[in-house]
Structures are given as C-alpha cells and as structure tokens.
Design a protein around this motif. Structure first.
Motif, PDB file in Angstrom:
ATOM      1  N   VAL A 131      22.825 -87.232 -10.465  1.00 31.24           N
ATOM      2  CA  VAL A 131      23.683 -88.418 -10.367  1.00 31.24           C
ATOM      3  C   VAL A 131      25.108 -88.096 -10.807  1.00 31.24           C
ATOM      4  N   ALA A 132      26.053 -88.802 -10.176  1.00 31.16           N
ATOM      5  CA  ALA A 132      27.464 -88.623 -10.498  1.00 31.16           C
ATOM      6  C   ALA A 132      27.747 -89.045 -11.932  1.00 31.16           C
ATOM      7  N   ARG A 133      28.750 -88.425 -12.539  1.00 32.88           N
ATOM      8  CA  ARG A 133      29.102 -88.705 -13.927  1.00 32.88           C
ATOM      9  C   ARG A 133      30.307 -89.632 -14.039  1.00 32.88           C
ATOM     10  N   ARG A 134      30.796 -90.151 -12.918  1.00 28.35           N
ATOM     11  CA  ARG A 134      31.936 -91.057 -12.976  1.00 28.35           C
ATOM     12  C   ARG A 134      31.833 -92.053 -11.824  1.00 28.35           C
ATOM     13  N   SER A 135      32.550 -93.159 -11.955  1.00 28.55           N
ATOM     14  CA  SER A 135      32.629 -94.172 -10.909  1.00 28.55           C
ATOM     15  C   SER A 135      34.073 -94.275 -10.434  1.00 28.55           C
ATOM     16  N   PRO A 136      34.311 -94.703  -9.200  1.00 27.00           N
ATOM     17  CA  PRO A 136      33.291 -95.068  -8.214  1.00 27.00           C
ATOM     18  C   PRO A 136      32.598 -93.840  -7.641  1.00 27.00           C
ATOM     19  N   ARG A 137      31.348 -94.017  -7.233  1.00 27.83           N
ATOM     20  CA  ARG A 137      30.603 -92.920  -6.634  1.00 27.83           C
ATOM     21  C   ARG A 137      31.050 -92.743  -5.191  1.00 27.83           C
ATOM     22  N   ARG A 138      31.284 -91.500  -4.823  1.00 27.61           N
ATOM     23  CA  ARG A 138      31.913 -91.192  -3.536  1.00 27.61           C
ATOM     24  C   ARG A 138      30.910 -90.864  -2.437  1.00 27.61           C
ATOM     25  N   GLY A 139      29.639 -90.838  -2.765  1.00 30.96           N
ATOM     26  CA  GLY A 139      28.639 -90.480  -1.780  1.00 30.96           C
ATOM     27  C   GLY A 139      27.748 -89.367  -2.304  1.00 30.96           C
ATOM     28  N   THR A 140      27.026 -88.726  -1.403  1.00 33.62           N
ATOM     29  CA  THR A 140      26.046 -87.714  -1.769  1.00 33.62           C
ATOM     30  C   THR A 140      26.311 -86.413  -1.031  1.00 33.62           C
ATOM     31  N   ILE A 141      26.306 -85.322  -1.776  1.00 30.73           N
ATOM     32  CA  ILE A 141      26.440 -83.982  -1.196  1.00 30.73           C
ATOM     33  C   ILE A 141      25.076 -83.334  -1.131  1.00 30.73           C
ATOM     34  N   LEU A 142      24.694 -82.852   0.049  1.00 29.83           N
ATOM     35  CA  LEU A 142      23.528 -81.979   0.185  1.00 29.83           C
ATOM     36  C   LEU A 142      24.031 -80.557   0.017  1.00 29.83           C
ATOM     37  N   LEU A 143      23.618 -79.926  -1.072  1.00 23.76           N
ATOM     38  CA  LEU A 143      24.100 -78.600  -1.445  1.00 23.76           C
ATOM     39  C   LEU A 143      23.088 -77.555  -0.985  1.00 23.76           C
TER      40      LEU A 143
END
Length: 334
Positions: A56-68
C-alpha cells in the motif's frame, strides 16, 4: 482466486494455506518489508502457482497501482527498497515471482536451473495476476514497471496491455542480447538446436548453484557495493529463492521472444504509451537494441541514464534516482 499461505525455507511448494500474509515473504536486517496489504499465491497452469504480494502507498492521494515485473532470477524481496520508494510517491504496488523462479512453482525438479519453454508462460502469468489480484483488489489507474526480461515479457504481452495498463516503463529492456562470445543470432540458433536434440534442461551458461556469486569488483549488474552486498546476502540466506544460470530452453525461449517483439507485425499492435529507460553502460543486454525498438514503435520513447549498469533499481543513487524520476514523470502524464 488468490490465497494466503506460509513459506518455510526449502519447502514453499508444500506451504499450508491460511497463515498470516507477512510470513509469505522473507525479511532480514537491512532489507525491511514495506507496508503490506496482502500476499499469497495465485493458481496457474496445471497445479502450479505464483507467489505474489500487494503493498500500500505511504501517502495520499493515491495515484493508482503499479504492477512491478522483475527480471530473471529476481524475487519480491529484492524489490522491497523500490516498492518503498514507489509507495512514498503515492503508488500501491503489486509484484510476483515468475513461474520457474523465486517462491513460485519451479518448472524442473532441479530447482537451481532457470528453465522456461516459452514466454507464453510469463504472458499468462501477467494475465493471471491482473485477473486475480490487480483488477479485483487494486486502485486504478494501473501501470506496468518492468525490468530486463520482465520488460521483454511486458512487450511480449503488449498487444493485450491496452486494456490493462495506462502506461508502461521498461527498465534496461531485454530486447537484444548483450556481449557474448558468439553473434546474438547464433546464440538463439544453438539453443534451438540443443532443445531439439533433447538438451533443453541443460544449463546454457552461468553458475550451477545460486550461492555461487561473483565478487563485486567483477559484477556487471551494479556499481553500488552496498546494494550488491544486500542482494548477495539475500541469496545466501534464502538460496531456495534464487537460481543458477539459465537453461538452454530459457535462452531459446528468450531468443524467440526477442525476435517477436522486434517484429513490426507485433510492436505495431502495442498501443500502450511506453517509455524505455536505457542503462548507458549496460553489459548484460543490448542498450542499442532498446533504443532502436523504442524509435521504431509509435507508442514508445526512450531516455538513457548515462553511465548506469544493467540493474537500474539496484544502482548507485546517482543513477537510480534518475530512473525513478523518469518513472514518476512518465506516469504523471497519464
């Protein structure tokens, strides 16, 4: 359907389901786990599975999801630092181990051999993760960030990516063989002949065992001694997650995939906006091949990190920060 499960060193293919997700992954001093949403396994193929993790992201706003998407002989644990950095700029991250490596199902009885018969398998792995983890559980928009042979797999699956990912960044993409004793076209031919003769599971080159690592001064992967030492320690503490050299079949499969992604009939179907980030001093894959393919694709562009070696995400800060800045800027354009 994704299921949580526990990993025990050397026995991950018999891990029981239902244990805490944190135990799927391996932590050690100097390589802490980023904030974890869940982890477990996705069933694929015939009685096979992929080990995955969602952060999960550590800051807001969340920008979406990266498939790494990692490269050959890389594991989820090796990516912890990068996942933390991506979370700090607002991205959730999903990653997994490809079939044939890491904590996912191995394809040979000898776990040390890096085996793959076709990049169709890795294309199917990407689709399985999208269907089982990304689409049902993750915040849109979706992006792909891929390294080396993971970038080759992303391009191989490229015609289907337009309905999956808004943008892709390919780091040190393996779209051409790097320096080898033989011309690249002969490498693929020899591997193909050996497969036809029944030697597909034979090791093509490299070390026989995962623990057999070259000293830092002779490595071609990174100029950062600390990160190299961390990754070597990870391989030494968990050799069951690592591989030796690639099998003949893996090289043959990679050669066929490289030919395919460099074909105009294929890359003309890759419509997802794509950025190639080239390591200027890459001695593992062909940097010029990456630039040429990016120039040929209508949907792609390239930037070069001068002086960087192959593993851009494991490089010294001087080079690594340039690569991460390119990722951040390109994904902001969506």
């Amino acid at each position: 359907m994704a299921v949580a499960a526990n990993i025990h060193p050397g026995t991950q293919n018999e891990a029981p389901a239902g244990d805490p997700a944190e135990t799927v992954l391996f932590q050690m001093d100097g390589n802490p786990m980023p904030p974890l949403a869940d982890a477990g396994y996705v069933p694929v193929g015939r009685n096979q599975r992929l080990r995955y993790a969602r952060f999960v992201a550590r800051r807001s706003p969340r920008r979406g999801t990266i498939l790494l998407l990692s490269g050959r002989n890389e594991t989820i644990e090796k990516l912890f630092e990068t996942i933390k950095d991506l979370g700090a700029i607002g991205f959730d991250v999903v990653t997994f181990d490809w079939r044939g490596q890491g904590g996912s199902s191995r394809l040979l009885r000898n776990r040390n051999k890096g085996y793959l018969d076709s990049f169709d398998t890795w294309r199917d792995d990407i689709e399985a993760i999208f269907k089982s983890v990304v689409l049902p559980d993750c915040h849109a928009p979706y992006y792909v960030l891929a390294h080396s042979s993971g970038a080759l797999a992303a391009l191989y699956a490229g015609p289907n990516m337009l309905t999956r990912a808004s943008r892709m960044v390919l780091l040190s993409p393996f779209v051409g063989f790097g320096p080898l004793p033989l011309p690249p076209q002969w490498v693929g031919r020899i591997a193909h002949w050996l497969v036809a003769l029944g030697f597909g599971s034979m090791r093509m080159w490299g070390k026989a065992k995962p623990a057999d690592r070259q000293p830092f001064v002779t490595n071609r992967l990174t100029s950062d001694a600390a990160r190299y030492a961390r990754n070597r320690k990870l391989a030494e503490e968990r050799p069951d997650l690592s591989l030796g050299g690639p099998a003949v079949a893996w090289v043959a499969a990679a050669s066929r995939a490289i030919a395919r992604v460099n074909s105009p009939s294929h890359y003309s179907q890759v419509k997802t906006p794509t950025l190639f980030v080239i390591a200027g001093s890459d001695q593992v894959v062909s940097a010029p091949a990456g630039v040429r393919l990016a120039n040929a694709m209508r949907s792609a562009a390239s930037v070069t990190v001068d002086g960087a070696r192959h593993e851009l995400l494991q490089e010294a800060d001087l080079f690594r920060e340039q690569a991460l800045a390119a990722v951040d800027a390109f994904f902001r354009e969506d």
